[in-house]
Scaffold this motif. Structure first.
Motif, PDB file in Angstrom:
ATOM      1  N   ALA B 130      -6.849  43.429  33.384  1.00 41.22           N
ATOM      2  CA  ALA B 130      -5.767  44.413  33.641  1.00 41.22           C
ATOM      3  C   ALA B 130      -4.369  43.891  33.448  1.00 41.22           C
ATOM      4  CB  ALA B 130      -5.923  45.109  35.133  1.00 41.22           C
ATOM      5  N   ARG B 131      -3.399  44.709  32.991  1.00 42.14           N
ATOM      6  CA  ARG B 131      -2.121  44.108  32.568  1.00 42.14           C
ATOM      7  C   ARG B 131      -0.951  45.217  33.005  1.00 42.14           C
ATOM      8  NH1 ARG B 131      -0.426  43.011  26.470  1.00 42.14           N
ATOM      9  NH2 ARG B 131      -1.405  44.849  26.138  1.00 42.14           N
ATOM     10  N   THR B 132       0.037  44.791  33.761  1.00 43.14           N
ATOM     11  CA  THR B 132       1.192  45.684  33.896  1.00 43.14           C
ATOM     12  C   THR B 132       2.538  44.885  33.616  1.00 43.14           C
ATOM     13  OG1 THR B 132      -0.081  46.250  36.180  1.00 43.14           O
ATOM     14  CG2 THR B 132       2.257  47.141  35.725  1.00 43.14           C
ATOM     15  N   LEU B 133       3.182  45.822  32.722  1.00 43.38           N
ATOM     16  CA  LEU B 133       4.572  45.384  32.212  1.00 43.38           C
ATOM     17  C   LEU B 133       5.526  45.871  32.956  1.00 43.38           C
ATOM     18  CD1 LEU B 133       5.996  43.911  29.679  1.00 43.38           C
ATOM     19  CD2 LEU B 133       6.006  46.096  28.567  1.00 43.38           C
ATOM     20  N   TYR B 134       6.499  45.074  33.488  1.00 45.70           N
ATOM     21  CA  TYR B 134       7.712  45.416  34.064  1.00 45.70           C
ATOM     22  C   TYR B 134       8.742  44.763  33.443  1.00 45.70           C
ATOM     23  CZ  TYR B 134       4.507  45.520  38.156  1.00 45.70           C
ATOM     24  OH  TYR B 134       3.676  45.980  38.884  1.00 45.70           O
ATOM     25  N   HIS B 135       9.697  45.843  32.985  1.00 43.47           N
ATOM     26  CA  HIS B 135      11.153  45.707  32.282  1.00 43.47           C
ATOM     27  C   HIS B 135      12.158  45.042  33.093  1.00 43.47           C
ATOM     28  CE1 HIS B 135       9.585  48.044  28.614  1.00 43.47           C
ATOM     29  NE2 HIS B 135       8.728  48.347  29.676  1.00 43.47           N
ATOM     30  N   SER B 136      12.714  44.005  32.710  1.00 50.39           N
ATOM     31  CA  SER B 136      13.819  43.421  33.504  1.00 50.39           C
ATOM     32  C   SER B 136      15.079  43.152  32.588  1.00 50.39           C
ATOM     33  CB  SER B 136      13.724  41.991  33.879  1.00 50.39           C
ATOM     34  OG  SER B 136      12.046  41.981  34.488  1.00 50.39           O
ATOM     35  N   ARG B 137      15.156  43.381  31.381  1.00 53.68           N
ATOM     36  CA  ARG B 137      16.379  43.346  30.495  1.00 53.68           C
ATOM     37  C   ARG B 137      17.513  44.184  31.140  1.00 53.68           C
ATOM     38  NH1 ARG B 137      18.924  41.720  25.737  1.00 53.68           N
ATOM     39  NH2 ARG B 137      19.932  43.580  24.975  1.00 53.68           N
ATOM     40  N   ASP B 138      17.387  45.385  31.458  1.00 46.53           N
ATOM     41  CA  ASP B 138      18.454  46.219  31.760  1.00 46.53           C
ATOM     42  C   ASP B 138      18.651  46.347  33.113  1.00 46.53           C
ATOM     43  OD1 ASP B 138      18.660  47.188  29.132  1.00 46.53           O
ATOM     44  OD2 ASP B 138      17.943  48.953  29.608  1.00 46.53           O
ATOM     45  N   LEU B 139      17.784  45.513  33.823  1.00 45.96           N
ATOM     46  CA  LEU B 139      18.293  45.101  35.320  1.00 45.96           C
ATOM     47  C   LEU B 139      19.118  43.939  35.512  1.00 45.96           C
ATOM     48  CD1 LEU B 139      14.781  45.894  37.040  1.00 45.96           C
ATOM     49  CD2 LEU B 139      16.817  47.412  36.863  1.00 45.96           C
ATOM     50  N   GLU B 140      19.594  43.327  34.316  1.00 48.67           N
ATOM     51  CA  GLU B 140      20.332  41.925  34.048  1.00 48.67           C
ATOM     52  C   GLU B 140      19.581  40.901  35.016  1.00 48.67           C
ATOM     53  OE1 GLU B 140      24.614  43.132  34.727  1.00 48.67           O
ATOM     54  OE2 GLU B 140      24.420  43.653  32.657  1.00 48.67           O
ATOM     55  N   GLN B 141      18.362  40.681  34.715  1.00 47.38           N
ATOM     56  CA  GLN B 141      17.678  39.727  35.250  1.00 47.38           C
ATOM     57  C   GLN B 141      17.453  38.373  34.200  1.00 47.38           C
ATOM     58  OE1 GLN B 141      15.507  39.749  38.297  1.00 47.38           O
ATOM     59  NE2 GLN B 141      17.531  40.820  38.720  1.00 47.38           N
ATOM     60  N   PRO B 142      17.155  37.323  34.524  1.00 49.96           N
ATOM     61  CA  PRO B 142      17.206  35.975  33.732  1.00 49.96           C
ATOM     62  C   PRO B 142      15.808  36.258  32.656  1.00 49.96           C
ATOM     63  CG  PRO B 142      16.376  35.327  35.999  1.00 49.96           C
ATOM     64  CD  PRO B 142      16.812  36.808  36.307  1.00 49.96           C
ATOM     65  N   PHE B 143      14.934  37.273  32.807  1.00 52.80           N
ATOM     66  CA  PHE B 143      14.007  37.449  31.924  1.00 52.80           C
ATOM     67  C   PHE B 143      13.984  38.930  31.678  1.00 52.80           C
ATOM     68  CE2 PHE B 143      12.587  33.970  34.657  1.00 52.80           C
ATOM     69  CZ  PHE B 143      12.174  32.890  33.808  1.00 52.80           C
ATOM     70  N   ASP B 144      13.468  39.064  30.239  1.00 49.77           N
ATOM     71  CA  ASP B 144      13.527  40.560  29.759  1.00 49.77           C
ATOM     72  C   ASP B 144      12.345  41.249  30.310  1.00 49.77           C
ATOM     73  OD1 ASP B 144      15.850  40.029  28.282  1.00 49.77           O
ATOM     74  OD2 ASP B 144      14.886  39.450  26.575  1.00 49.77           O
ATOM     75  N   PHE B 145      10.999  40.495  30.453  1.00 51.17           N
ATOM     76  CA  PHE B 145       9.920  41.063  30.681  1.00 51.17           C
ATOM     77  C   PHE B 145       8.983  40.376  31.633  1.00 51.17           C
ATOM     78  CE2 PHE B 145      10.665  42.258  26.420  1.00 51.17           C
ATOM     79  CZ  PHE B 145      10.767  43.580  26.487  1.00 51.17           C
ATOM     80  N   LEU B 146       8.431  40.677  32.683  1.00 50.99           N
ATOM     81  CA  LEU B 146       7.368  40.240  33.510  1.00 50.99           C
ATOM     82  C   LEU B 146       6.146  40.851  33.415  1.00 50.99           C
ATOM     83  CD1 LEU B 146       9.697  40.433  36.759  1.00 50.99           C
ATOM     84  CD2 LEU B 146       9.820  38.832  35.234  1.00 50.99           C
ATOM     85  N   THR B 147       5.252  40.090  32.723  1.00 52.08           N
ATOM     86  CA  THR B 147       3.925  41.007  32.710  1.00 52.08           C
ATOM     87  C   THR B 147       2.950  40.305  33.615  1.00 52.08           C
ATOM     88  OG1 THR B 147       4.216  40.916  30.367  1.00 52.08           O
ATOM     89  CG2 THR B 147       2.275  41.393  30.966  1.00 52.08           C
ATOM     90  N   TRP B 148       2.352  40.946  34.415  1.00 49.05           N
ATOM     91  CA  TRP B 148       1.231  40.816  35.503  1.00 49.05           C
ATOM     92  C   TRP B 148      -0.368  40.952  35.321  1.00 49.05           C
ATOM     93  CZ3 TRP B 148       0.753  38.380  39.944  1.00 49.05           C
ATOM     94  CH2 TRP B 148       0.148  38.500  40.755  1.00 49.05           C
TER      95      TRP B 148
END
Lengths: 185, 185
Positions: B130-148
């Protein structure tokens, strides 16, 4: 943790101060936004030290729909300069409904450009009408997009023309909240 | 100003507490992330009342590349249930380089699916992985994506297989920072 040298997130603050006078604030669709005297555009980190009615966050981001030919056209247009001072501005916050957001990418693209001509319509008014799109949806703001337009007093009619064309599109039928702010420097 | 009933933004906190034990934290590419004992997944509003090493924000969002057939396939796969308890997890934070982000949408889509088969590869492992993709780029985080990712102990090899295929793609050549965390419940 922020590794970007400059923030892409900006804050539109409607309140007592700011370089832009709000001449008109009109609720087009959905819940209203209360009016304010002036508008300031600040970085997210700036806290407001004066009375304000609202603060809306948005982030410049990568293009979501443009193909390589359209990108080249937009880059070309962006390098032509405005001829007259852009003393007029408009801020159009919109939100799109859940039906839009659950559509797959290819169907959103088809509505956005193939059938609504959003990119080609907008770019035909450049450089007279300069436009910056800020994304707000993933920042969990009350609007999905904030679009900022700037133009000369002599281009007021051209702006009305552009906005009228956008509102008449199939794409716009998915907009369930829209505010129309007109400003002058 | 937030009108959403529940937040789509979550916080992955690496620190002293949390339901997931971090068994391994490996820096694959780019600057390292320091290790932590445990991982908690919290809402953005929760402040940490215990020692922690990092907190990464991400937001579930609309699909950016899937077409209508792929969307239907993913929705169908999501409704098949995992057979065994998902006691294993992986968190893969990645950042893509500027070359990727300035590519137009049609070229990113071509690399993402037509040539890298990201969607079809991933969906062939559902529901086991099972996979969930979290977008981080527009939150100005150090990563663009976090995949769980979450999977049963019996699917550890399947997960390695999936990750190996993704890393071998043309798409992955644009990744300039990647951390690989493995966790157990």
């Amino acid at each position: 943790m922020n590794q970007h040298s400059s923030s892409r997130i900006v804050q539109f603050v409607g309140g007592a101060l700011g370089p832009w006078r709000i001449d008109q604030l009109h609720t087009v669709t959905g819940p209203p936004l209360i009016t304010a005297a002036r508008l300031a555009i600040t970085s997210r980190q700036d806290s407001c030290t004066y009375p304000y009615q609202w603060a809306l966050l948005g982030c410049t981001s990568n293009q979501r729909y443009t193909n390589h030919l359209e990108n080249a056209m937009l880059n070309d247009a962006a390098h032509r300069e405005q001829q007259s001072p852009a003393t007029h501005a408009a801020l159009i916050p919109i939100r799109k409904n859940d039906t839009w957001w659950t559509l797959p990418q290819d169907e959103r693209r088809a509505i956005f450009e193939t059938r609504s001509h959003h990119i080609s319509t907008g770019s035909s008014y450049v450089p007279a009408i300069a436009r910056t799109l800020y994304h707000s949806r993933d920042l969990e703001q009350p609007f999905d997009f904030l679009t900022w337009f700037q133009y000369a007093g002599t281009d007021v009619n051209a702006f009305e023309d552009l906005l009228g064309k956008l509102r008449a599109t199939e794409e716009w039928s998915y907009v369930d909240r829209e505010i129309d702010l007109r400003l002058s420097a």
